[in-house]
Each structure stands twice: as structure tokens, then as C-alpha cells.
Scaffold this motif. Structure first.
Motif, PDB file in Angstrom:
ATOM      1  N   PHE A 112       0.801  -1.226   0.000  1.00 26.30           N
ATOM      2  CA  PHE A 112       0.000   0.000   0.000  1.00 26.30           C
ATOM      3  C   PHE A 112       0.835   1.279   0.000  1.00 26.30           C
ATOM      4  N   GLY A 113       2.133   1.181  -0.205  1.00 25.74           N
ATOM      5  CA  GLY A 113       2.956   2.380  -0.204  1.00 25.74           C
ATOM      6  C   GLY A 113       3.958   2.379  -1.336  1.00 25.74           C
ATOM      7  N   ILE A 114       4.811   3.403  -1.354  1.00 28.99           N
ATOM      8  CA  ILE A 114       5.876   3.452  -2.345  1.00 28.99           C
ATOM      9  C   ILE A 114       7.014   2.538  -1.895  1.00 28.99           C
ATOM     10  N   PRO A 115       7.866   2.079  -2.795  1.00 26.13           N
ATOM     11  CA  PRO A 115       9.019   1.274  -2.393  1.00 26.13           C
ATOM     12  C   PRO A 115       9.951   2.069  -1.479  1.00 26.13           C
ATOM     13  N   SER A 116      10.598   1.384  -0.558  1.00 24.84           N
ATOM     14  CA  SER A 116      11.543   2.073   0.316  1.00 24.84           C
ATOM     15  C   SER A 116      12.708   2.638  -0.486  1.00 24.84           C
ATOM     16  N   THR A 117      12.983   2.055  -1.644  1.00 20.98           N
ATOM     17  CA  THR A 117      14.037   2.577  -2.510  1.00 20.98           C
ATOM     18  C   THR A 117      13.713   4.000  -2.977  1.00 20.98           C
ATOM     19  N   LEU A 118      12.444   4.235  -3.318  1.00 16.48           N
ATOM     20  CA  LEU A 118      12.024   5.567  -3.740  1.00 16.48           C
ATOM     21  C   LEU A 118      12.027   6.521  -2.555  1.00 16.48           C
ATOM     22  N   LYS A 119      11.613   6.028  -1.395  1.00 13.92           N
ATOM     23  CA  LYS A 119      11.653   6.872  -0.191  1.00 13.92           C
ATOM     24  C   LYS A 119      13.091   7.275   0.121  1.00 13.92           C
ATOM     25  N   ALA A 120      14.040   6.362  -0.068  1.00 16.16           N
ATOM     26  CA  ALA A 120      15.449   6.699   0.164  1.00 16.16           C
ATOM     27  C   ALA A 120      15.890   7.815  -0.772  1.00 16.16           C
ATOM     28  N   TRP A 121      15.499   7.727  -2.043  1.00 14.80           N
ATOM     29  CA  TRP A 121      15.841   8.785  -3.001  1.00 14.80           C
ATOM     30  C   TRP A 121      15.235  10.115  -2.564  1.00 14.80           C
ATOM     31  N   GLN A 142      -6.529  -2.951  -7.520  1.00 13.79           N
ATOM     32  CA  GLN A 142      -7.166  -1.742  -8.048  1.00 13.79           C
ATOM     33  C   GLN A 142      -7.389  -0.767  -6.890  1.00 13.79           C
ATOM     34  N   TYR A 143      -6.630   0.316  -6.897  1.00 15.64           N
ATOM     35  CA  TYR A 143      -6.627   1.235  -5.761  1.00 15.64           C
ATOM     36  C   TYR A 143      -6.903   2.682  -6.130  1.00 15.64           C
ATOM     37  N   GLN A 144      -6.816   3.020  -7.395  1.00 11.94           N
ATOM     38  CA  GLN A 144      -6.971   4.417  -7.796  1.00 11.94           C
ATOM     39  C   GLN A 144      -8.295   4.975  -7.297  1.00 11.94           C
ATOM     40  N   GLY A 145      -8.239   6.114  -6.636  1.00 12.94           N
ATOM     41  CA  GLY A 145      -9.443   6.778  -6.145  1.00 12.94           C
ATOM     42  C   GLY A 145      -9.987   6.229  -4.853  1.00 12.94           C
ATOM     43  N   THR A 146      -9.290   5.278  -4.233  1.00 12.39           N
ATOM     44  CA  THR A 146      -9.740   4.716  -2.962  1.00 12.39           C
ATOM     45  C   THR A 146      -8.818   5.175  -1.834  1.00 12.39           C
ATOM     46  N   ALA A 147      -9.266   4.958  -0.593  1.00 10.23           N
ATOM     47  CA  ALA A 147      -8.464   5.344   0.564  1.00 10.23           C
ATOM     48  C   ALA A 147      -7.172   4.551   0.650  1.00 10.23           C
ATOM     49  N   ALA A 148      -7.126   3.386   0.010  1.00 10.72           N
ATOM     50  CA  ALA A 148      -5.924   2.550   0.055  1.00 10.72           C
ATOM     51  C   ALA A 148      -4.809   3.076  -0.841  1.00 10.72           C
ATOM     52  N   ASP A 149      -5.132   4.024  -1.708  1.00 11.94           N
ATOM     53  CA  ASP A 149      -4.107   4.585  -2.586  1.00 11.94           C
ATOM     54  C   ASP A 149      -3.376   5.705  -1.840  1.00 11.94           C
ATOM     55  N   THR A 150      -2.404   5.324  -1.044  1.00  9.11           N
ATOM     56  CA  THR A 150      -1.614   6.318  -0.309  1.00  9.11           C
ATOM     57  C   THR A 150      -0.523   6.931  -1.175  1.00  9.11           C
ATOM     58  N   GLN A 151      -0.205   6.288  -2.276  1.00 13.29           N
ATOM     59  CA  GLN A 151       0.897   6.769  -3.121  1.00 13.29           C
ATOM     60  C   GLN A 151       0.597   8.127  -3.745  1.00 13.29           C
ATOM     61  N   THR A 152      -0.589   8.270  -4.310  1.00 13.07           N
ATOM     62  CA  THR A 152      -0.893   9.467  -5.090  1.00 13.07           C
ATOM     63  C   THR A 152      -0.784  10.725  -4.245  1.00 13.07           C
ATOM     64  N   ALA A 153      -1.458  10.747  -3.105  1.00 15.34           N
ATOM     65  CA  ALA A 153      -1.428  11.945  -2.252  1.00 15.34           C
ATOM     66  C   ALA A 153      -0.019  12.222  -1.743  1.00 15.34           C
ATOM     67  N   TYR A 154       0.684  11.166  -1.328  1.00 21.04           N
ATOM     68  CA  TYR A 154       2.028  11.359  -0.790  1.00 21.04           C
ATOM     69  C   TYR A 154       2.960  11.949  -1.838  1.00 21.04           C
ATOM     70  N   LEU A 155       2.967  11.370  -3.032  1.00 24.96           N
ATOM     71  CA  LEU A 155       3.881  11.847  -4.062  1.00 24.96           C
ATOM     72  C   LEU A 155       3.521  13.255  -4.519  1.00 24.96           C
ATOM     73  N   LYS A 156       2.240  13.571  -4.601  1.00 20.87           N
ATOM     74  CA  LYS A 156       1.840  14.944  -4.915  1.00 20.87           C
ATOM     75  C   LYS A 156       2.375  15.905  -3.863  1.00 20.87           C
ATOM     76  N   ASP A 157       2.217  15.529  -2.601  1.00 14.72           N
ATOM     77  CA  ASP A 157       2.650  16.399  -1.505  1.00 14.72           C
ATOM     78  C   ASP A 157       4.161  16.594  -1.488  1.00 14.72           C
ATOM     79  N   VAL A 158       4.906  15.493  -1.612  1.00 16.43           N
ATOM     80  CA  VAL A 158       6.357  15.620  -1.489  1.00 16.43           C
ATOM     81  C   VAL A 158       6.952  16.333  -2.700  1.00 16.43           C
ATOM     82  N   LEU A 159       6.385  16.121  -3.881  1.00 12.61           N
ATOM     83  CA  LEU A 159       6.880  16.834  -5.054  1.00 12.61           C
ATOM     84  C   LEU A 159       6.538  18.322  -4.966  1.00 12.61           C
TER      85      LEU A 159
END
Length: 200
Positions: free
Chosen positions: A99-108, A144-161
Motif C-alpha cells: 500500500f505504499g511506495i518502495p523504500s528505494t524511492l523513499k530513500a531517493w 485496483q486502488y486508484q481513487g480509494t483510501a488505500a491509494d496512499t501513493q498518489t497523495a504522498y507523491l503529490k505532496d512531497v513533489l
């Protein structure tokens, strides 16, 4: 001519769906921008170390007071920041792990989100310093997660970028890739349609 920086964050060196999605994107990009410079960083073959106490200590030590060891630690991060600064377009290939981004991307992200370099704090709050860039996020998911509460990636990446100044972000999703052959084909077909519709 633009500089395109591609970050593939899958843990897999071969056969990664997110990497395949990225390559499909790049094939289209090269057709429209044959003179662009494309630099790819693959986290499976070029892993970036996660932050630890020594690295954080080096970041917060004034440059003229850093030890030789601290200078070496900071140099890696500085190179990643410079690589991003020199890019006009950022492309992130992102699988979903638990349910999240890879730790490799978080490290970057932890290496390039640097106060005074990619953002700064002001009396009005934080200000991103990497304005004027375009980002594409190519997200491959088993379910299939797009548009659901389980899609934590989209909001996080928008925020951090946005935090570092990149607010022009477009997401392309390939979903349901672990839900059987038919759903796999549909998921990639929908992603291909999104790629074809991009104004690149």
C-alpha cells in the motif's frame, strides 16, 4: 532540448511492471522529443542507502565543519540533488508495495529533499525551490486502488513533489496486474490509452 530524469524504483532488475510502463512512456517521449537527453537511474541496480544517524548528522553539520567521512556521505546526496536540479522533466516508475511506495524511492526522496537546496523555510512556511519542472508518475499496482483510501501513493507523491516545488504532476495508472491474465491485459491497455492521450 530538455533533460529527462527517470527513476525506476522497483526492487526487480528484470520483469518489473512499473519499469515496463516507464519504457512504454519513454518510447513515446523519444518519438516526440528525439533530441532530449534521458538519464535513467534504476534503484535495483543502483540502490541508494537509506538515511541513518551519520548521514543526517552530516547534512546538518555546516559545510566547513564536516569531517572527511561526512563530506563523502553528503557528496552522494549532493550529486542526486544536482541531477534533479538539472532535469526539466522527472519520470517516476512506481510499483505499489504493501500500500505504499518502495523504500528505494523513499530513500531517493530523503536524499533530495534537502533544506536550503530543494526547499527552504520562510515566515510564510516552506517554499519549494525546484519550480518549473514537469513530473510524470507511472504507477503499476497488483490490485485496483486508484481513487480509494488505500491509494496512499498518489497523495504522498503529490505532496512531497509540491514540497520541493514540482506542482505539475501527471499520474498514469496500470492496475489489477495480479488479478489474472485478462485483468493484466486490461490494466496495461488502459495505461497505454492514458499514455497515448498525453500531450507530450
Amino acid at each position: 532540448m530538455s533533460n529527462v530524469l527517470v527513476i525506476n524504483s522497483s526492487l526487480r532488475r528484470e520483469g518489473a511492471n512499473s519499469t515496463a510502463l516507464t519504457e512504454n512512456f519513454l518510447a513515446r517521449w523519444r518519438q516526440h522529443h528525439p533530441d532530449d537527453q534521458i538519464q535513467q537511474r534504476d534503484m535495483a541496480s543502483q540502490p541508494i542507502p537509506h538515511l541513518d544517524e551519520a548521514m543526517v548528522g552530516a547534512f546538518f553539520t555546516p559545510e566547513d565543519q564536516r569531517s572527511v567521512e561526512q563530506q563523502t556521505l553528503v557528496a552522494r546526496s549532493d550529486a542526486l540533488v544536482q541531477e534533479l536540479k538539472e532535469s526539466d522533466v522527472l519520470v517516476l516508475g512506481v510499483p505499489m508495495y504493501n500500500f505504499g511506495i518502495p523504500s528505494t524511492l523513499k530513500a531517493w526522496i530523503d536524499h533530495i529533499a534537502r533544506a536550503g537546496l530543494t526547499f527552504r523555510y520562510t515566515e510564510q512556511g516552506p517554499e519549494g525551490l525546484l519550480k518549473g519542472k514537469k513530473a510524470y508518475v507511472l504507477a503499476a499496482r497488483g490490485g485496483q486502488y486508484q481513487g480509494t483510501a488505500a491509494d496512499t501513493q498518489t497523495a504522498y507523491l503529490k505532496d512531497v513533489l509540491a514540497f520541493i516545488g514540482i506542482t505539475d504532476v501527471q499520474f498514469i495508472y496500470a492496475e489489477g496486474l495480479n488479478m489474472g491474465d485478462d485483468q493484466f491485459a486490461r490494466g496495461f491497455s488502459r495505461a497505454e490509452q492514458q499514455l497515448d492521450a498525453l500531450a507530450i
